[in-house]
Design an enzyme around this catalytic site. Structure first.
Site, PDB file in Angstrom:
ATOM      1  N   ASP A  41       0.827  -1.218   0.000  1.00 26.10           N
ATOM      2  CA  ASP A  41       0.000   0.000   0.000  1.00 26.10           C
ATOM      3  C   ASP A  41       0.857   1.262   0.000  1.00 26.10           C
ATOM      4  OD1 ASP A  41      -2.158  -1.630   0.007  1.00 26.10           O
ATOM      5  OD2 ASP A  41      -3.137  -0.744   1.763  1.00 26.10           O
ATOM      6  N   GLU A 337     -11.197  -4.555   2.438  1.00 24.62           N
ATOM      7  CA  GLU A 337     -10.518  -5.282   1.367  1.00 24.62           C
ATOM      8  C   GLU A 337     -11.402  -6.391   0.796  1.00 24.62           C
ATOM      9  OE1 GLU A 337      -9.161  -3.788   3.771  1.00 24.62           O
ATOM     10  OE2 GLU A 337      -7.063  -3.259   3.371  1.00 24.62           O
TER      11      GLU A 337
END
Ligand SMILES: Nc1ncnc2c1ncn2[C@@H]1O[C@H](COP(=O)(O)OP(=O)(O)OP(=O)(O)O)[C@@H](O)[C@H]1O
Ligand SMILES: Nc1ccn([C@@H]2O[C@H](COP(=O)(O)O)[C@@H](O)[C@H]2O)c(=O)n1
Length: 642
Positions: A41, A337
């Protein structure tokens, strides 16, 4: 069953890393960022900033970076950005780009395109931004076009789907130069994440006026200015796995990098763990967790809205709790997610748990026995990290696609493996009446560990065989009895079915019978798993003849306890007399010698002093002396906590 003990240095916080990178990029001056998280990320954010004309450098192979701030909107006015599944990059960049006056396209992985962003887009459109959702309205990918921004009034944003929408607006609005008020529509969730945003903006020189959790005033003329150096705290959400490992697996487990002075809301996971009975201590920059005094976590019913990410770890802790557990107010799990409520329910059921799933809650009841399972992770790092904890229950779990942890914690499984260890065992083997049972019991009492008197099992098998009329040399017959032995140990008393046989099994007839059945391989095999099941946290002291050689060959301490045959015969004589059982010194000595010889000469699991066992001769040593000797060794070897 496994234990967990040790110390983990946490990787940097994802939430702080990506916020600080963006703030440093928009700020005047250069910012040194120390201990940045190394993960997918953060990579996505770094790549995006580079594509947007922000110069940054990494100091060698370290986790320290220097970002040269743009001092306002991004210099590159046309870019295509791929942001993977990084919500902490996608949402804040969308807002910052909308206010940067360029032509930008933002996309991610398929799951990112299923995660809502409509509320943020809507808020930015209120400011005049020109944003198109190119596939489905309300979802990425996005096309941001140059537009005239009309900041300076009131903008409304929903707060009950994802707090990242508010974070994105807050961080971007200083680019407009005008004082703007944000009104939050709906009950704001995950408030601690907003607190992180406000704290970091303040460090970069922009103080937002906060009116409760419903109105935020971003001042006019505000500009981000580099504070020089920023240290990234350890990731408090990642800390949850290790703290839970300590609470489930005995502990203590210490995490370094977050503590009392942390700005991350997920440090409050420690409080939740305390409500489950875990023993938690905290310093400025560390937290430590250990199992409850009684070893078992308490059932819970908790509102977890304030710690949505770390809360997932509690769904796994529920597998180790003493009753049904309820996790409430976790609706945001559905847009993370993956749909984490559905995923968690599906995977917990594979382990045998009973799970009730609601729109915003989960109820989890642990099974009597965890079932081995292959866990799917749904490309969700937290699913993988959470379910690794199941292994502490001694249950085989296979984590599918374990690399998904790279999103936030590439080294997770190595760090976890460093903590996990077999429940410690002290194996005390030796000849008859050397004092094994007495010493084992007292050592276990001092350490607070379990105790296994394996000889008693062979004695009960012999007694059960005699009662059933099975000859003691009938290997198959005796083994069948051993395999289904209805034996029970309870506070020093021994039961065979409904009969208390504590005294009867100590008779010389049972001693001799035990050593006869113990020479039969099928009988030993039938009792093996049963003995190993005694290995429970926090530790086990096991006595017998083959504890160190066969049953627990990995025992952390092996003792060969002995004494001269005469001393032992005398002890046995006194023991039998005290129990009111008939005894004769001469016969006892020869029976004992005969039994020792049979135990030592037999083909399977013979009595022997192993090379890695410590010899302890108690001919001239009393029980207390023997116990002290062993407890000292345990401490020297670091086998017991404290
Ligand atoms: N070091 C010692 N000094 C004096 N007496 C002892 C000592 N150790 C044990 N005893 C006594 O000897 C007797 C036998 O001890 P214990 O039953 O613990 O031996 P054991 O090795 O477990 O025997 P077995 O395995 O044959 O059952 C007990 O009465 C115990 O109190
Ligand atoms: N691990 C063991 C324990 C015991 N035995 C046999 O059982 C007999 C009785 O044991 P005690 O410890 O209660 O005296 C012993 O003589 C052994 O033959 C064994 O084989 N393995």
């Amino acid at each position: 069953m496994l234990g967990a003990v040790g110390t983990v240095r946490l990787p940097g916080s994802k939430s702080i890393s990506n916020r600080v990178l963006l703030l440093a990029a928009l700020a005047e001056g250069s910012t040194e960022i120390r201990d940045l998280l190394a993960s997918d990320d953060v990579e996505r954010m770094l790549e995006a900033l580079q594509a947007l004309g922000v110069r940054w450098t990494r100091k060698g192979e370290s986790l320290d970076y220097v970002v040269e701030g743009a001092g306002g909107p991004f210099p590159v006015k046309t870019a295509e950005l791929f942001l993977g599944n990084a919500g902490t990059a996608f949402r804040p960049l969308t807002a910052a780009l909308a206010l940067s006056g360029g032509d930008y396209r933002l996309s991610g992985v398929a799951r990112m395109h299923e995660r809502p962003i409509g509320d943020l887009v809507e808020a930015l459109r209120q400011l005049g931004a020109d944003i198109t959702c190119t596939l489905n309205e309300g979802f990425p990918p996005l096309h941001v076009k140059p537009a005239r921004i009309r900041a300076g009034g009131v903008v409304q944003v929903r707060g009950d789907v994802s707090s990242q929408f508010l974070t994105a607006l807050l961080m971007a609005l200083p680019l407009s130069g005008a004082q703007t008020t944000i009104e939050v529509v709906g009950e704001l969730i995950s408030k601690p994440y907003i607190a992180i945003t406000l704290e970091l903006m303040a460090r970069f020189g922009v103080r937002v006026e906060q009116q409760g959790w419903a109105r935020f005033v971003v001042p006019g003329g505000a500009r981000y200015r580099s504070p020089g150096t920023v240290f990234v705290e350890g990731d408090a959400s990642s800390a949850s796995y290790f703290l839970a490992a300590g609470a489930i697996g005995g502990g203590p487990v210490r995490v370094e990098g977050v503590g009392r002075s942390s700005i991350q809301g997920d440090v409050r996971f420690a409080e939740a763990l305390e409500q489950l009975g875990a023993r938690v201590t905290m310093g400025d920059n560390w937290i430590e967790a250990a199992a409850p005094a009684g070893g078992v976590l308490k059932a819970f019913d908790l509102d977890l809205n304030h710690i949505p990410d770390a809360a997932m770890t509690l769904a796994i802790a529920a597998l180790f709790a003493d009753g049904p557990c309820r996790l409430r107010n976790i609706a945001s799990w559905r847009v993370k997610e993956t749909d984490r409520i559905a995923a968690m329910a599906t995977e917990l059921r594979k382990l045998g748990a009973e799970v009730e799933e609601g729109a915003d809650y989960l109820c989890v009841t642990a099974p009597a026995q965890l079932q081995a399972a292959a866990i799917d992770t749904y490309d969700d790092h937290r699913m993988a990290m959470c379910f690794s904890l199941v292994s502490l229950g001694g249950c085989r779990v296979r984590i599918n696609d374990p690399k998904c942890v790279n999103k936030t914690f590439p080294g997770y499984f190595d760090a976890f493996a460093q903590l996990v260890r077999a429940v410690p065992v002290i194996a005390i083997d030796g000849p008859s009446a050397s004092g094994k049972g007495s010493v084992a019991e007292r050592v276990a009492a001092q350490l607070g560990w379990e105790v296994l008197d394996s000889g008693a099992l062979y004695r009960i098998v012999a007694l059960a065989a005699v009662r059933a009329g099975v000859a003691l040399d009938d290997e198959a017959g005796v083994a069948a009895i051993a395999a289904r032995l209805p034996a029970r140990f309870d506070a020093g008393r021994v039961w065979l079915g409904g009969d208390e046989v504590s005294t009867e099994i100590r008779s010389e007839a049972c001693s001799s019978g035990a050593s006869q059945v113990a020479a039969l391989p099928a009988v030993r095999e039938a009792l093996l798993a049963r003995q190993r099941d005694y290995r429970t946290r926090p530790g086990l002291v096991a006595d017998g003849r083959d504890m160190g050689s066969v049953v627990f060959p990995d025992a952390g301490l092996k003792i060969f306890l002995t004494a001269s045959a005469e001393a032992r015969a005398e002890r046995r004589y006194k023991q039998l007399m005290a129990k009111g059982l008939p005894a004769n010194m001469h016969d006892l000595l020869s029976d004992l010698q005969e039994r020792d010889a049979r135990d030592a000469m037999r083909a399977v699991a013979p009595l022997q002093k192993l090379p890695d066992a410590v010899l302890l001769d108690t001919t001239d040593l009393d029980i207390d002396g023997a116990v002290a000797f062993i407890v000292d060794l345990v401490r020297d070897r670091g086998l017991a906590a404290g």
